[in-house]
Design a protein around this motif. Structure first.
Motif, PDB file in Angstrom:
ATOM      1  N   SER A   1     -11.555   6.083   5.279  1.00 38.59           N
ATOM      2  CA  SER A   1     -12.970   6.077   4.905  1.00 38.59           C
ATOM      3  C   SER A   1     -13.667   7.390   5.236  1.00 38.59           C
ATOM      4  O   SER A   1     -14.665   7.748   4.608  1.00 38.59           O
ATOM      5  N   ILE A   2     -13.142   8.128   6.233  1.00 32.47           N
ATOM      6  CA  ILE A   2     -13.776   9.393   6.632  1.00 32.47           C
ATOM      7  C   ILE A   2     -12.828  10.584   6.440  1.00 32.47           C
ATOM      8  O   ILE A   2     -13.098  11.685   6.921  1.00 32.47           O
ATOM      9  N   HIS A   3     -11.703  10.352   5.755  1.00 31.45           N
ATOM     10  CA  HIS A   3     -10.723  11.414   5.486  1.00 31.45           C
ATOM     11  C   HIS A   3     -10.219  12.036   6.792  1.00 31.45           C
ATOM     12  O   HIS A   3     -10.125  13.260   6.925  1.00 31.45           O
ATOM     13  N   TYR A   4      -9.894  11.180   7.734  1.00 29.59           N
ATOM     14  CA  TYR A   4      -9.427  11.591   9.062  1.00 29.59           C
ATOM     15  C   TYR A   4      -7.906  11.623   9.028  1.00 29.59           C
ATOM     16  O   TYR A   4      -7.240  10.614   9.189  1.00 29.59           O
ATOM     17  N   LEU A   5      -7.351  12.812   8.828  1.00 30.65           N
ATOM     18  CA  LEU A   5      -5.923  12.950   8.585  1.00 30.65           C
ATOM     19  C   LEU A   5      -5.077  12.485   9.766  1.00 30.65           C
ATOM     20  O   LEU A   5      -4.102  11.756   9.590  1.00 30.65           O
ATOM     21  N   TYR A   6      -5.431  12.914  10.976  1.00 26.16           N
ATOM     22  CA  TYR A   6      -4.646  12.501  12.142  1.00 26.16           C
ATOM     23  C   TYR A   6      -4.648  10.977  12.267  1.00 26.16           C
ATOM     24  O   TYR A   6      -3.632  10.374  12.618  1.00 26.16           O
ATOM     25  N   GLY A   7      -5.783  10.351  11.976  1.00 27.44           N
ATOM     26  CA  GLY A   7      -5.859   8.900  12.031  1.00 27.44           C
ATOM     27  C   GLY A   7      -4.929   8.237  11.033  1.00 27.44           C
ATOM     28  O   GLY A   7      -4.282   7.218  11.333  1.00 27.44           O
ATOM     29  N   LYS A   8      -4.838   8.818   9.838  1.00 30.41           N
ATOM     30  CA  LYS A   8      -3.940   8.263   8.824  1.00 30.41           C
ATOM     31  C   LYS A   8      -2.481   8.399   9.249  1.00 30.41           C
ATOM     32  O   LYS A   8      -1.672   7.479   9.054  1.00 30.41           O
ATOM     33  N   ILE A   9      -2.155   9.533   9.849  1.00 30.23           N
ATOM     34  CA  ILE A   9      -0.780   9.745  10.304  1.00 30.23           C
ATOM     35  C   ILE A   9      -0.438   8.815  11.468  1.00 30.23           C
ATOM     36  O   ILE A   9       0.636   8.200  11.495  1.00 30.23           O
ATOM     37  N   SER A  10      -1.344   8.707  12.429  1.00 32.04           N
ATOM     38  CA  SER A  10      -1.072   7.843  13.585  1.00 32.04           C
ATOM     39  C   SER A  10      -0.967   6.382  13.165  1.00 32.04           C
ATOM     40  O   SER A  10      -0.166   5.621  13.725  1.00 32.04           O
TER      41      SER A  10
ATOM     42  N   LEU B   1     -18.097   8.608  15.525  1.00 28.11           N
ATOM     43  CA  LEU B   1     -17.902   7.270  16.089  1.00 28.11           C
ATOM     44  C   LEU B   1     -16.818   6.505  15.335  1.00 28.11           C
ATOM     45  O   LEU B   1     -16.024   5.773  15.948  1.00 28.11           O
ATOM     46  N   VAL B   2     -16.771   6.673  14.027  1.00 24.38           N
ATOM     47  CA  VAL B   2     -15.713   6.028  13.246  1.00 24.38           C
ATOM     48  C   VAL B   2     -14.349   6.607  13.638  1.00 24.38           C
ATOM     49  O   VAL B   2     -13.349   5.893  13.713  1.00 24.38           O
ATOM     50  N   THR B   3     -14.315   7.907  13.920  1.00 24.45           N
ATOM     51  CA  THR B   3     -13.080   8.543  14.399  1.00 24.45           C
ATOM     52  C   THR B   3     -12.601   7.889  15.686  1.00 24.45           C
ATOM     53  O   THR B   3     -11.410   7.561  15.828  1.00 24.45           O
TER      54      THR B   3
ATOM     55  N   TYR C   1      -4.271  -4.135  13.992  1.00 27.76           N
ATOM     56  CA  TYR C   1      -4.967  -2.964  14.543  1.00 27.76           C
ATOM     57  C   TYR C   1      -4.587  -1.694  13.769  1.00 27.76           C
ATOM     58  O   TYR C   1      -5.434  -0.824  13.522  1.00 27.76           O
ATOM     59  N   SER C   2      -3.324  -1.574  13.385  1.00 29.80           N
ATOM     60  CA  SER C   2      -2.882  -0.407  12.621  1.00 29.80           C
ATOM     61  C   SER C   2      -3.610  -0.326  11.282  1.00 29.80           C
ATOM     62  O   SER C   2      -4.023   0.757  10.852  1.00 29.80           O
ATOM     63  N   ARG C   3      -3.753  -1.468  10.640  1.00 30.61           N
ATOM     64  CA  ARG C   3      -4.435  -1.492   9.332  1.00 30.61           C
ATOM     65  C   ARG C   3      -5.910  -1.137   9.475  1.00 30.61           C
ATOM     66  O   ARG C   3      -6.486  -0.470   8.617  1.00 30.61           O
ATOM     67  N   ARG C   4      -6.528  -1.576  10.575  1.00 32.11           N
ATOM     68  CA  ARG C   4      -7.926  -1.212  10.810  1.00 32.11           C
ATOM     69  C   ARG C   4      -8.053   0.288  11.049  1.00 32.11           C
ATOM     70  O   ARG C   4      -8.999   0.924  10.571  1.00 32.11           O
ATOM     71  N   CYS C   5      -7.109   0.848  11.789  1.00 30.84           N
ATOM     72  CA  CYS C   5      -7.094   2.291  12.020  1.00 30.84           C
ATOM     73  C   CYS C   5      -6.991   3.030  10.694  1.00 30.84           C
ATOM     74  O   CYS C   5      -7.745   3.985  10.438  1.00 30.84           O
TER      75      CYS C   5
END
Length: 308
Positions: free
Chosen positions: A207-216, A170-172, A197-201
């Motif tokens: 927080s969950i080590h979501y690499l694609y999220g960090k890149i996007s 859900l965090v993803t 919104y970018s900073r929230r992403c």
């Protein structure tokens, strides 16, 4: 597997695939999913949720590689299982995967219509993470069709149902929704709001080590800073995103990062570097048939020529 504990073997192959993906071993990741899939006819005790988790992750891998044929195969395979089990969750997931196959071919209208077909099945399944993921995808298809307000509506629903979420999937989806919102606000001419919104992403992704999220997040930051007249910060964000690319296989986001980096570099007078990033975006876009980033890459080259 050799000992006959098929259900446990299935779970171990899923874990192996996740670890391989995390280590950017994409061939090994796909092979592990294939091994798990071959166990399905014998794994009688598996739940719909266990099967859904595997195909959902496999869908991400196939989409990252723009493998529309593999996405179609996964949809058919999962659809057959869904019919055997009479499962709303698996039926919805099979249609979601088919929508991604259309997206990989830039067939946005077909992708959206297929996602709409999936919606009632996923809703009846009462699986919040599957629903949130589907709604994010629906918003993307709508944005690509130019229906910005409709896309924002779906994203607002995702942000509402995931507002207090702590579960990883859900965090993803919340991170993905914030990224999509940032891109939409940039397109609407509100880069300051897009930055938020970018900073929230980025916060969720970290927080969950979501690499694609960090890149996007770095991608949307690069575009927002450009629109805000801060090209140096925009370039830094794009370069940071590009530095992480070797750990995933997601060529669309690479092309966007290259384009936004080039746009910022033109404003900084770094025409040589901008040329290289634009050319890379064009090469990737030609290879994978991404018409949007292809046209953006050529537009950047035109801007470079105008500066000479």
């Amino acid at each position: 597997e050799s000992a006959g504990d098929v259900s446990k073997a299935f779970e171990y192959w899923k874990i192996a695939a996740k670890n391989a993906y995390r280590l950017a071993s994409f061939y090994e990741c796909a092979e592990a999913y294939h091994r798990a899939e071959r166990l399905l006819p014998r794994a009688i005790g598996l739940t719909d949720e266990q099967i859904y988790e595997m195909y959902d992750a496999w869908m991400t891998l196939a989409f990252d590689n723009d493998d529309a044929a593999e996405l179609e195969r996964l949809s058919q395979s999962l659809g057959a299982l869904a019919r055997e089990r009479g499962s709303d969750l698996l039926t919805g997931a099979s249609l979601t995967i088919l929508a991604e196959a259309h997206m990989a071919r830039n067939q946005f209208e077909q992708a959206y219509q297929t996602a709409i077909q999936a919606y009632p099945y996923v809703t009846r399944s009462a699986n919040e993470s599957a629903l949130a993921r589907l709604m994010v995808r629906q918003s993307i298809y709508l944005r690509m069709m130019g229906r910005i307000d409709d896309a924002r509506g779906w994203l607002a629903k995702v942000l509402q149902i995931t507002r207090d979420a702590v579960e990883t999937r859900l965090v993803t989806s919340r991170a993905d929704a914030n990224y999509q919102m940032s891109m939409i606000e940039n397109l609407r001419g509100f880069p300051e709001l897009a930055l938020e919104y970018s900073r929230r992403c980025l916060e969720d992704a970290e927080s969950i080590h979501y690499l694609y999220g960090k890149i996007s997040a770095q991608c949307s930051l690069g575009f927002s800073y450009y629109l805000n007249g801060n090209p140096q910060q925009g370039q830094e964000a794009c370069l940071k995103g590009l530095s992480m690319i070797g750990q995933i296989a997601a060529w669309r986001i690479v092309a966007y990062l290259d384009v936004y980096c080039a746009m910022n570099e033109i404003e900084m007078g770094l025409l040589g570097s901008a040329w290289k990033h634009a050319q890379h975006a064009i090469e990737l876009s030609r290879t994978y048939g991404h018409r949007t980033t292809l046209s953006m890459g050529y537009r950047v080259l035109g801007d470079i020529y105008a500066c000479l």
